[in-house]
Design a protein around this motif. Structure first.
Motif, PDB file in Angstrom:
ATOM      1  N   ASP A  38      65.819  56.489  78.347  1.00 58.67           N
ATOM      2  CA  ASP A  38      65.492  55.076  78.187  1.00 58.67           C
ATOM      3  C   ASP A  38      66.220  54.448  76.997  1.00 58.67           C
ATOM      4  O   ASP A  38      65.618  53.782  76.150  1.00 58.67           O
ATOM      5  CB  ASP A  38      63.968  54.941  78.011  1.00 58.67           C
ATOM      6  N   ARG A  40      68.437  51.852  75.115  1.00 61.20           N
ATOM      7  CA  ARG A  40      68.854  50.452  75.213  1.00 61.20           C
ATOM      8  C   ARG A  40      69.915  50.101  74.180  1.00 61.20           C
ATOM      9  O   ARG A  40      70.638  49.134  74.337  1.00 61.20           O
ATOM     10  CB  ARG A  40      67.654  49.521  74.990  1.00 61.20           C
ATOM     11  N   TYR A  41      69.933  50.850  73.083  1.00 56.91           N
ATOM     12  CA  TYR A  41      70.885  50.505  72.016  1.00 56.91           C
ATOM     13  C   TYR A  41      71.107  51.707  71.106  1.00 56.91           C
ATOM     14  O   TYR A  41      70.323  52.659  71.107  1.00 56.91           O
ATOM     15  CB  TYR A  41      70.375  49.301  71.218  1.00 56.91           C
ATOM     16  N   ALA A  72      71.149  50.970  60.827  1.00 57.62           N
ATOM     17  CA  ALA A  72      69.861  51.202  60.180  1.00 57.62           C
ATOM     18  C   ALA A  72      69.889  50.654  58.753  1.00 57.62           C
ATOM     19  O   ALA A  72      70.916  50.707  58.089  1.00 57.62           O
ATOM     20  CB  ALA A  72      69.560  52.692  60.149  1.00 57.62           C
ATOM     21  N   LEU A  76      64.285  51.045  54.626  1.00 58.20           N
ATOM     22  CA  LEU A  76      63.074  50.942  55.452  1.00 58.20           C
ATOM     23  C   LEU A  76      62.504  52.323  55.771  1.00 58.20           C
ATOM     24  O   LEU A  76      61.329  52.456  56.108  1.00 58.20           O
ATOM     25  CB  LEU A  76      63.375  50.214  56.765  1.00 58.20           C
ATOM     26  N   ASP A  82      56.307  51.366  56.098  1.00 56.08           N
ATOM     27  CA  ASP A  82      56.406  51.483  57.555  1.00 56.08           C
ATOM     28  C   ASP A  82      57.859  51.431  57.995  1.00 56.08           C
ATOM     29  O   ASP A  82      58.573  50.490  57.659  1.00 56.08           O
ATOM     30  CB  ASP A  82      55.658  50.324  58.221  1.00 56.08           C
ATOM     31  N   SER A  83      58.285  52.413  58.769  1.00 65.54           N
ATOM     32  CA  SER A  83      59.641  52.342  59.298  1.00 65.54           C
ATOM     33  C   SER A  83      59.590  51.830  60.733  1.00 65.54           C
ATOM     34  O   SER A  83      58.557  51.885  61.398  1.00 65.54           O
ATOM     35  CB  SER A  83      60.323  53.704  59.206  1.00 65.54           C
ATOM     36  N   PRO A  84      60.717  51.289  61.200  1.00 63.71           N
ATOM     37  CA  PRO A  84      60.714  50.646  62.523  1.00 63.71           C
ATOM     38  C   PRO A  84      60.354  51.608  63.663  1.00 63.71           C
ATOM     39  O   PRO A  84      60.617  52.807  63.584  1.00 63.71           O
ATOM     40  CB  PRO A  84      62.168  50.168  62.668  1.00 63.71           C
ATOM     41  N   ARG A  85      59.767  51.041  64.716  1.00 64.67           N
ATOM     42  CA  ARG A  85      59.557  51.778  65.968  1.00 64.67           C
ATOM     43  C   ARG A  85      60.885  51.838  66.693  1.00 64.67           C
ATOM     44  O   ARG A  85      61.511  50.808  66.923  1.00 64.67           O
ATOM     45  CB  ARG A  85      58.567  51.037  66.867  1.00 64.67           C
ATOM     46  N   ASP A  87      61.668  52.954  69.846  1.00 63.28           N
ATOM     47  CA  ASP A  87      61.757  52.994  71.316  1.00 63.28           C
ATOM     48  C   ASP A  87      63.072  52.357  71.745  1.00 63.28           C
ATOM     49  O   ASP A  87      63.413  51.273  71.263  1.00 63.28           O
ATOM     50  CB  ASP A  87      60.664  52.148  71.980  1.00 63.28           C
ATOM     51  N   GLU A 109      63.439  60.548  61.172  1.00 63.44           N
ATOM     52  CA  GLU A 109      62.394  59.666  61.696  1.00 63.44           C
ATOM     53  C   GLU A 109      62.593  59.428  63.194  1.00 63.44           C
ATOM     54  O   GLU A 109      61.629  59.423  63.963  1.00 63.44           O
ATOM     55  CB  GLU A 109      62.390  58.344  60.921  1.00 63.44           C
ATOM     56  N   GLN A 113      60.056  60.471  66.279  1.00 61.95           N
ATOM     57  CA  GLN A 113      59.592  59.528  67.308  1.00 61.95           C
ATOM     58  C   GLN A 113      60.064  59.920  68.710  1.00 61.95           C
ATOM     59  O   GLN A 113      59.899  59.157  69.661  1.00 61.95           O
ATOM     60  CB  GLN A 113      60.047  58.106  66.975  1.00 61.95           C
TER      61      GLN A 113
ATOM     62  N   ARG B  40      62.327  45.710  72.523  1.00 63.27           N
ATOM     63  CA  ARG B  40      62.450  46.895  71.676  1.00 63.27           C
ATOM     64  C   ARG B  40      63.082  46.573  70.326  1.00 63.27           C
ATOM     65  O   ARG B  40      62.937  47.316  69.373  1.00 63.27           O
ATOM     66  CB  ARG B  40      63.330  47.962  72.365  1.00 63.27           C
ATOM     67  N   TYR B  41      63.883  45.505  70.298  1.00 63.50           N
ATOM     68  CA  TYR B  41      64.585  45.190  69.047  1.00 63.50           C
ATOM     69  C   TYR B  41      65.009  43.725  69.040  1.00 63.50           C
ATOM     70  O   TYR B  41      65.042  43.063  70.077  1.00 63.50           O
ATOM     71  CB  TYR B  41      65.802  46.096  68.857  1.00 63.50           C
ATOM     72  N   GLN B  58      65.937  41.429  59.062  1.00 63.08           N
ATOM     73  CA  GLN B  58      66.070  42.863  59.348  1.00 63.08           C
ATOM     74  C   GLN B  58      65.061  43.682  58.543  1.00 63.08           C
ATOM     75  O   GLN B  58      64.428  44.592  59.082  1.00 63.08           O
ATOM     76  CB  GLN B  58      67.489  43.357  59.051  1.00 63.08           C
ATOM     77  N   GLY B  62      61.567  44.598  60.306  1.00 58.81           N
ATOM     78  CA  GLY B  62      61.691  46.056  60.437  1.00 58.81           C
ATOM     79  C   GLY B  62      60.518  46.784  59.810  1.00 58.81           C
ATOM     80  O   GLY B  62      60.019  47.769  60.353  1.00 58.81           O
ATOM     81  N   GLY B  63      60.046  46.283  58.662  1.00 58.20           N
ATOM     82  CA  GLY B  63      58.921  46.921  57.989  1.00 58.20           C
ATOM     83  C   GLY B  63      57.586  46.396  58.515  1.00 58.20           C
ATOM     84  O   GLY B  63      56.823  47.117  59.135  1.00 58.20           O
ATOM     85  N   ARG B  66      57.652  46.411  62.349  1.00 58.73           N
ATOM     86  CA  ARG B  66      58.244  47.656  62.858  1.00 58.73           C
ATOM     87  C   ARG B  66      59.244  47.408  63.994  1.00 58.73           C
ATOM     88  O   ARG B  66      59.428  48.245  64.874  1.00 58.73           O
ATOM     89  CB  ARG B  66      57.149  48.646  63.278  1.00 58.73           C
ATOM     90  N   LEU B  67      59.893  46.244  63.924  1.00 57.69           N
ATOM     91  CA  LEU B  67      60.848  45.842  64.950  1.00 57.69           C
ATOM     92  C   LEU B  67      62.268  45.951  64.375  1.00 57.69           C
ATOM     93  O   LEU B  67      62.615  45.221  63.452  1.00 57.69           O
ATOM     94  CB  LEU B  67      60.544  44.384  65.332  1.00 57.69           C
ATOM     95  N   PRO B  68      63.094  46.872  64.896  1.00 57.00           N
ATOM     96  CA  PRO B  68      64.456  47.002  64.351  1.00 57.00           C
ATOM     97  C   PRO B  68      65.289  45.765  64.696  1.00 57.00           C
ATOM     98  O   PRO B  68      65.018  45.089  65.686  1.00 57.00           O
ATOM     99  CB  PRO B  68      65.032  48.218  65.078  1.00 57.00           C
ATOM    100  N   ASP B  87      69.219  44.552  77.628  1.00 55.48           N
ATOM    101  CA  ASP B  87      67.863  45.013  77.946  1.00 55.48           C
ATOM    102  C   ASP B  87      67.168  45.408  76.646  1.00 55.48           C
ATOM    103  O   ASP B  87      67.755  46.121  75.827  1.00 55.48           O
ATOM    104  CB  ASP B  87      67.868  46.291  78.805  1.00 55.48           C
TER     105      ASP B  87
END
Lengths: 346, 346
Positions: A38, A40-41, A72, A76, A82-85, A87, A109, A113, B40-41, B58, B62-63, B66-68, B87
């Motif tokens: 999955d 995406r990037y 990255a 962060l 908190d570091s980014p999710r 997915d 990290e 995940q 996702r981002y 960012q 990001g913190g 939690r969205l990169p 996507d």
């Protein structure tokens, strides 16, 4: 002879070794990075020269593989709570030494995940190499000079190989195999032209400009001259330069454009007019004859390199310029003042 | 009085207007940006000062969310054949004028691909405003000086509001409402301290350093001084500076650190030692008394601003420094040589 010069000249051989040893390997694992994961990037973690290889990855994989790339923000992962999710991310760490804790933290990290992770490093048995699910060794051999040359070029080759393998593109894989020879010719040509930059020996800095595939090349050339000579050298895209920073270009200031034939050439040609109007002296790394004739200092590129691989060849005149300026200034090429080979940042 | 100075002083009022008019609105639409959209981002498209607001996004999103975030490489959308598959992206365009074709191209492509799109602009009725599904107007009023001040600050407020609304965080929304007053106090304080930079009137450039939330602040201060005075000012994170570029810091070179209290303070403190060892003169924008005592030129920050909102206040001493240096140099504050208010790049 300085290590730096030896390593510069070793580049075709180091590239050949990397491609011989790793092409089948990367073709084998490329699909496993994406399939069923999955993705995406790309999320790329890097510092220094490796960040310039990351910039190449952003353009090459963004276009040829239609895969967007994010860089990255290591703090962060190391300083904030908190570091980014992650997915959707394929996390790639690029580091010659594999030892910078911040780059490793991002890959750790991502792995925690459950994301696919790849380390591109000259040292498999390093914290970064051990943190990632897959390792792509650079096969550059030991690099002793502080300023990266052959590890940088092999990082670009790793990005190019990854892109062609992900696309399963045989024609591009063949084009890549011909690059070590072109780099060899470019080295010969650039060493012949080296004294063209002697008139710049007293400058205090320069601005390097490029766009698209060679955007990272501009940053790498700026970094190389800056590391070796302690000059104030910076890099910009033509568009970013126009949005304000061009104000810093004063009469006589050297502007080096990196302009291989291709979709970005026109945009670079326009910026040449803009900086000339401000009195800048212009150097050009290009295979475009009209542009080379138009500038103060032409640094010609060998012909026959496809635009997607231009960064592997276009950095060479910049490396040779960096070497030449530092030599003229009587500096220690292998141990620039205040720098260390491995930089440990968090 | 120059427009620039008027607009600088208008910032608290412009911020207050933005928050009054847009807080409910953003709380209303925030969830629609993510829910059911498989986000996702963030993919951010911007140029100039807006790219510095993007850097804040960012770190903050990001913190806290939690969205990169990825920064779009516009040439992939305007010059190359294939643009990335988006996507998973929430595409955000930031542009004061809303008129830069490259920024608009990214948002148009994202919308074509069915992705959620948001324009943050001071001009709703602009190509960017029309291209995006949702528009967040900056409400800064007309900005006439070429160098962005109040539109930049309102862009930061837009990012902060978006973050707090996405997290549905009432405490943070309240903290944000108190920021216009803090910015007002900071302006008073910074104008009182303005002559502290007079000893730098003859410099040829400077390096601005910050990390984390204020990383983009360093770039914005560098851009502001550079635009207004034509000096060669650049920005780095401490970690990036250590990976090579520190070689360009010569004895006497001014290094301005942006160091609000918080998780990045220690890292900035370390870089102060490094550049001091190279003979740099150090200026600090900080609320940390020990750091302020330690440097050559302290530029104090007002107290009581939470770290996540520090960029809205910490840029002010930099703006005032830019204004002061340009005034000392007798330059036209509103129309810096060779720059235009709207820059149209592809």
């Amino acid at each position: 002879v300085a290590w730096l010069e030896e390593e510069l000249l070793e580049q075709p051989e180091a590239l050949r070794r990397f491609l011989e040893r790793r092409t089948d390997d990367v073709r084998g694992f490329a699909s496993s990075l994406l399939e069923g994961r999955d993705v995406r990037y790309l999320l790329i973690a890097s510092r220094g020269s490796s960040s310039n290889a990351a910039r190449y990855a952003q353009y090459l994989l963004g276009g040829a593989n239609r895969l967007p790339a994010a860089f990255a923000a290591p703090s962060l992962y190391t300083l904030y709570e908190d570091s980014p999710r992650l997915d959707g991310a394929l996390a790639v760490g690029i580091s010659q030494s594999g030892r910078s804790p911040d780059v490793t933290s991002v890959i750790e990290e991502a792995r925690r995940q459950g994301r696919p992770t790849l380390a591109i490093t000259n040292n498999e048995d390093s914290p970064l190499g051990r943190a990632a699910e897959l390792v792509l060794p650079l096969e550059a051999g030991e690099e002793r000079a502080v300023a990266a040359t052959k590890t940088y070029l092999n990082s670009l080759a790793a990005v190019a190989l990854l892109s062609a393998a992900l696309a399963d593109d045989d024609e591009r894989l063949q084009q890549l195999q011909r690059i070590p020879e072109r780099v060899g010719h470019q080295l010969e040509r650039s060493f012949e032209d080296a004294d063209r930059v002697d008139r710049y020996r007293e400058v205090s800095g320069a601005t390097v400009v490029a766009r698209g595939m060679c955007y990272g090349t501009a940053f790498e050339i700026a970094l190389k001259i800056r590391e070796l000579s302690g000059l104030l050298v910076e890099a910009y895209s033509p568009a970013d330069l126009l949005h304000g920073p061009i104000a810093g270009i004063a009469p006589g200031w050297p502007v080096l454009v990196v302009a291989p034939s291709g979709p970005t050439l026109e945009s670079v040609r326009e910026i040449v007019s803009h900086v000339r109007a401000r009195g800048a002296r212009v150097l050009a790394i290009s295979d475009d004859a009209p542009l080379l004739r138009q500038v103060d200092t032409p640094l010609p590129l060998v012909h026959g390199v496809p635009e997607w691989l231009a960064p592997l060849v276009a950095v060479v005149p910049g490396q040779v310029t960096a070497l030449r300026l530092a030599t003229l200034r009587g500096l220690d090429l292998d141990r620039p003042a205040g720098l260390t080979k491995v930089t440990l940042t968090r």
